[in-house]
Structures are given as C-alpha cells and as structure tokens.
Design an enzyme around this catalytic site. Structure first.
Site, PDB file in Angstrom:
ATOM      1  CG  HIS A 163      -1.874   0.860   1.439  1.00 23.57           C
ATOM      2  ND1 HIS A 163      -1.713   2.168   1.716  1.00 23.57           N
ATOM      3  CD2 HIS A 163      -3.431   0.718   1.279  1.00 23.57           C
ATOM      4  CE1 HIS A 163      -2.780   3.038   1.649  1.00 23.57           C
ATOM      5  NE2 HIS A 163      -3.866   2.167   1.367  1.00 23.57           N
ATOM      6  CG  ASP A 240       0.415  -2.854   6.203  1.00 24.06           C
ATOM      7  OD1 ASP A 240      -0.739  -3.038   7.104  1.00 24.06           O
ATOM      8  OD2 ASP A 240       0.100  -2.170   5.215  1.00 24.06           O
ATOM      9  CD  GLN A 243      -6.865  -4.796   4.036  1.00 24.30           C
ATOM     10  OE1 GLN A 243      -7.822  -5.724   3.852  1.00 24.30           O
ATOM     11  NE2 GLN A 243      -7.090  -3.524   3.905  1.00 24.30           N
ATOM     12  CE  LYS A 266      -7.372  -0.878   6.317  1.00 23.28           C
ATOM     13  NZ  LYS A 266      -8.218   0.055   5.491  1.00 23.28           N
ATOM     14  CB  CYS A 404      -3.582   3.264  -1.738  1.00 29.46           C
ATOM     15  SG  CYS A 404      -4.741   4.579  -1.154  1.00 29.46           S
TER      16      CYS A 404
END
Lengths: 446, 140
Positions: A163, A240, A243, A266, A404
């Site tokens: 991202h 990261d 997700q 999220k 993104c």
C-alpha cells in the site's frame, strides 16, 4: 489451540462496570487462567449479522450488500454501545487527572491496551502503542527508527504488493538520509519472489517492511519465513497487518516480529485509532516521534527528558474513545473460534471465486495460493469505475480503483480493479447479490 | 440555434422519462458509447482532467467564434456524462459558456447520485470547461 487470557482480568474484574464492552468475556473467564476453544462462541454468520446494525439498512432502495470491509469494516453493536457509553458516562482526559472520572477513563483506556496486548500476545503492554492507524504507525517507525538507524548507503526492503502507506514513508526517510528502497518482485499470481527477497537481503539492509496480507489482491505473504531470513541477517522486520488482523489471530511472540501495525477501523473498531506493536528493546532505543504533553518526564527550557514506554510515543491527548472502542472490538472478534472464522471466510472466498469465474469476461487479478477473503477482478472491456457505479446502484458496496497500490497496478498494466472484500458478517447471499449485480452491469456495459 | 438553456431543458425532459436509476444509467452509457471519438493526438496530459477516478481528456477548438469540445474517457459512464456536458456547451461562444449556469446537473439528479469522488470528477469537468472558455474569451 489455546488462547491466553489477557492478564488484566484481575484488574478488570473490579472495574468491569467501567468497561462493559468486555463484561461478557470477563464473566466467561474470570475463574480460569486460560481459555480454550471450547469456550468460544459458536460462529454462525446469521447470528453475527444481527450484531451489525448497519447491515439492516438500504442503499438506493436495495438492501445493503457490504463488500468493502477491506477499506473499513462495519461496527458491532457492542463497539457502538461502548463508544456511546464512554461519552455518556465516563469521559475525561486521561493520565494526569486526580479526579474520579479521569481515573476511570484512564483505567478504561489502559485496560483496552491490555486487552489488545493479550489478543496479539505481546510480552508487555507498553509494547502496544496507540496510533491513529496503520499509516501513522508506519510513519512513526520510518521517522523514529529511520532517524536513528538508517544512514547513507543503507537499504530498506519493501514489496511490489505494498500500500502507498508502506512505500511513501520509506521513500521520504530514504531520500532524507541518502538510503535506497529495494522492492521484492512478485509473480503474475501476486506472490512474492522469495529467491529475489533472499538476494536483496544484505549488510546494508536496515529494515524489511512488508504487508502481511495484500489489500489489493488478498495474498497472504510467508511472513514467518521472511522474519526468519531477515533475522538471520540481523535485520528487523515490520509487518503491515491492516488486512491480516480482521481475519486471523496474530501472535507477536510466536511471529517474533519486530514491529507490527494495524488499524482499529478495519478490525470492527472506531476510525482514527490503531496499534503499533514494537519490541521493547527497539522502542527504547528509538527517539520520540512527536513532542508534546504526556510523552515527557520533565520539561525545562534547557532540556526535556522523556517519559517511558508507551507514553514516549504517545504525545498529546490520545484518541481515548478510539482506544476503548478498539478494546471492545477485539473482545467482540475474539469471542469466536479463529478456525471457524477462517473456514467461513475461505468458504465465501471459494464460493465467490467460483461464481464470478462463470461470468464471461471476468478476469481475476491476484490468484495466490494463500489468500485472505478478497476478490479483485476486472470485467474485460469495461472500466472498474463503471462496474462499481452500477453495483452501487444495486446497493452493493465494492471498492474500485488502484486501492492505493499504484505500483502494483502498474505491474499488471491496469488502471485498477473491482475489489470485493469479505468479513465475518458476509454470507453466501452477499456473493449471490454480487454475482447478479456483475451480470447486470456486464449486460449494460458490454 | 439552440441556447445552452434550451439544451439543458431538453435533457431534463429526456431524463423525466426514466423512473429507475438503472434506466438513467443505461441512457448515460448509451451516450458514452456514441460519443464522437477524440483523436489520439489530443489524449495528452495537458488535456487530462484531474480529480476523476477514470481518465478523462477534453480538447477544445475554436470554430467561427464558437468553442467546439471533444472528449474521451476510459470509463463509459464518465464518457456519457461528459457527452451531456459537451452537448450543452459545445458550439457556443466562449462568452456564453463562461456565463452559463449548469442547472441540469442537479435537475436530472446527477450530482446527488454520483459519489463524492465521481461528483468531484464532474465538478472538475465543469471547472475545466469554464476555464477553457474564460481563457478563449480573453484571447479572442
């Protein structure tokens, strides 16, 4: 699998009325040292759907079919109630107040930190830093770790899947320091080229910063192996997890990861709050990110000394309600057996993939063997924007565009994709609506 | 010769035939498909309209005191929307374009039915068209 209990339970028991979001969990657990799967609530998607009030609404006259949880997940009632109750009954500024409300709010905020620590199995709660979100967490590490450890000629490794928030902060610090960014390539399926990764790791590498799960494609990266390879070269790793955490349990100590970032919104929590996990030793060596209140020990005009972890990195009044709401979200998500959630989401993913593949002209972008419940696709001969617009008219929320991840779209030579991302509350009926919607869009567009 | 407002009123009337939004979109898509193609030489960055999720190129030429617009987009709905704008504003003088008030966008419900990103795209298109007209007015 045995999940460890947050150690705060004893602390929480007497203050449970302050933090009702987790009362139900506490009641289950208060007499046990650990909690096993059998105590977890049976996962039933139709029951889960009832917990999310927004799923009852209509959009453009049709029932909402929400397939954009990858961008932001919806909120269960327990989170909404916790947020509302906090503002109705408990709010005050935290950490410094001597008055009762301030202490209650501080306790609720710090308990939320402890709940999150337990959930991600960090060794210490002061390794759990509250941030504004994933982007903020990465910027904190890039700025602070980067200032201290990245120098001229050094290298930072990211991947093609990243991202923009895991590209740009590194570009900025690399530019400032005269360091360079190295990129792990991918194959057509959207999987990292691990041989290339191994050859990129060298004595100049200061950090590996990669996504745990790709937001655009759903690819689950082999992070355990990447951490092992990096550590063998004494290179720390940032993951990261934006997700990843909404789909699975992540264990900081088992992963042995150095930094892990994710967003609250999220993970069914409020917006504007997130978490940066960092190993104590590293965080202690890093300079503060922002200066201000709460992060100091003593201030004079000559010299300021800094507060200890986690406060050193939490300047200013934090997003108190965000942290408390995120604690409630973690309690909500953690009440289910992880395997049942994974099985459900993989079933939805397989069903969606199978059903969509039967539509003429649908082309999947990202076909990794290990995938989270995300389907990115194109309808050949049409622009993702057109498909998204027509799905929206039918009450179906998907994301269109480059997500993104422009370098990733450039790799595929496409302007963007249509992305349907599934969460715990999506069912097969949602997939059926999507498939019918795409068919209707195809009829109109082609 | 129809004025800008004549054409706007025509479009409003046409859209009154549709009670379903999907039918309106069907019509917009049809307009997009039928939009006269833009010569590739005009698909350069100076002609790109910022703020749209899809790429939109707009080219303007003067012909006997009138501004002639041609455009293209890689998304057909966007193309249909710009086809409507061209229908209203092309072949008018720069002065008329610059003075025009585009009430048809609201009246056919385009603005409210386009998401903020898309709506910004529409706004950007109008801004670009007006800027071109203002510019031409100054130099002609």
């Amino acid at each position: 699998m045995v999940l460890k209990l947050p150690k705060s339970i004893g602390l929480s028991q007497h203050s449970a009325h302050h933090y009702r979001g987790k009362v139900s969990l506490l009641n289950h657990q208060q007499n046990k040292e650990s909690q096993d799967v059998s105590l977890k609530k049976q996962f039933d998607v139709e029951e889960v759907r009832k917990d999310f009030p927004i799923l009852k609404r209509k959009v453009h006259g049709s029932p909402l079919v929400y397939l954009d949880s990858g961008a932001s997940a919806q909120k269960p009632k327990s989170v909404i109630d916790t947020v509302s109750r906090y503002y109705s009954e408990q709010h005050a500024n935290i950490h410094r107040g001597v008055h009762h409300l301030s202490q209650e709010a501080t306790q609720a905020y710090e308990e939320a930190r402890e709940v999150i620590r337990g959930y991600i199995n960090a060794k210490h709660s002061h390794e759990v830093l509250f941030t504004k979100g994933t982007t903020d967490g990465i910027n904190l590490v890039a700025s602070s770790f980067g200032r201290k450890f990245i120098n001229e000629g050094d290298e930072v490794i990211v991947s093609t899947l990243e991202h923009h928030s895991n590209i740009v902060p590194w570009q900025m610090i690399c530019e400032e320091k005269g360091a360079s960014l190295k990129v792990i390539p991918i194959n057509q399926a959207g999987e990292l080229n691990m041989e290339e990764f191994k050859s990129l790791l060298n004595d100049r590498t200061r950090l590996v910063s990669v996504t745990h799960v790709s937001n655009s494609l759903g690819t689950i990266n082999p992070v355990e192996e990447m951490i092992e390879l990096s550590h063998a070269k004494n290179v720390p790793v940032l993951l990261d997890g934006a997700q990843a955490v909404p789909h699975k349990h992540v264990d900081m100590q088992a992963l042995d990861v150095d930094f892990y970032v994710f967003s609250g919104h999220k993970l069914f929590g409020p917006t504007g709050v997130g978490v940066l996990y960092g190993k104590e030793d590293l965080l202690n060596q890093m300079p503060p990110y922002q200066g201000g209140g709460d992060m100091i020990e003593k201030v004079t005009f000559e010299k300021t000394t800094y507060n200890s972890l986690p406060h050193k990195f939490e300047a200013g009044t934090p997003n108190i309600v965000g942290g408390i709401g995120l604690g409630a979200a973690v309690v909500y998500f953690d009440q289910f057996d992880e395997k049942q959630i994974l099985d459900h989401e993989q079933d939805i993913l397989a069903y969606a993939t199978d059903q969509l593949s039967q539509i003429e002209g649908v082309k999947f972008i990202g076909t990794a063997t290990e995938k989270a419940s995300v389907v990115s696709f194109l309808l050949e001969g049409s622009h993702p924007f057109d498909v998204g617009t027509l799905l929206d008219q039918q009450g179906i929320a998907v994301r269109t565009g480059h997500h993104c991840t422009q370098p990733l779209m450039d790799f595929y030579g496409i302007p963007g994709t249509v992305r349907a991302s599934f969460a715990i509350y999506n069912n097969r009926a949602d997939v059926d609506a999507l498939v019918a919607g795409v068919k209707r869009a195809a009829n109109m567009l082609l | 010769m129809s004025t800008i407002d004549d054409i706007q009123n025509e479009i409003i009337e046409e859209f009154e035939f549709f009670d379903q939004w999907m039918d309106k979109y069907e019509y917009i898509i049809d307009l997009g498909k039928k939009l006269a193609p833009l010569n590739d030489q005009f698909k350069h960055d100076d002609n790109l309209i910022p703020g749209c999720q899809s790429r939109v190129w707009l080219h303007a030429e003067m012909e006997n005191d009138q501004v002639k617009f041609t455009a293209d987009s890689d998304a057909v709905i966007t193309k249909g929307i710009i086809a409507l704008l061209i229908r209203v504003l092309s072949n008018q003088t720069a002065e008329q374009i610059s003075r025009s008030e585009l009430y048809f966008i609201d009246r056919i419900g385009l603005k409210e039915h386009l998401s903020p990103t898309r709506s910004n795209g529409l706004v950007s298109m109008v801004i670009k068209i007006k800027a071109i007209a203002d510019n031409l007015k100054r130099y002609h």
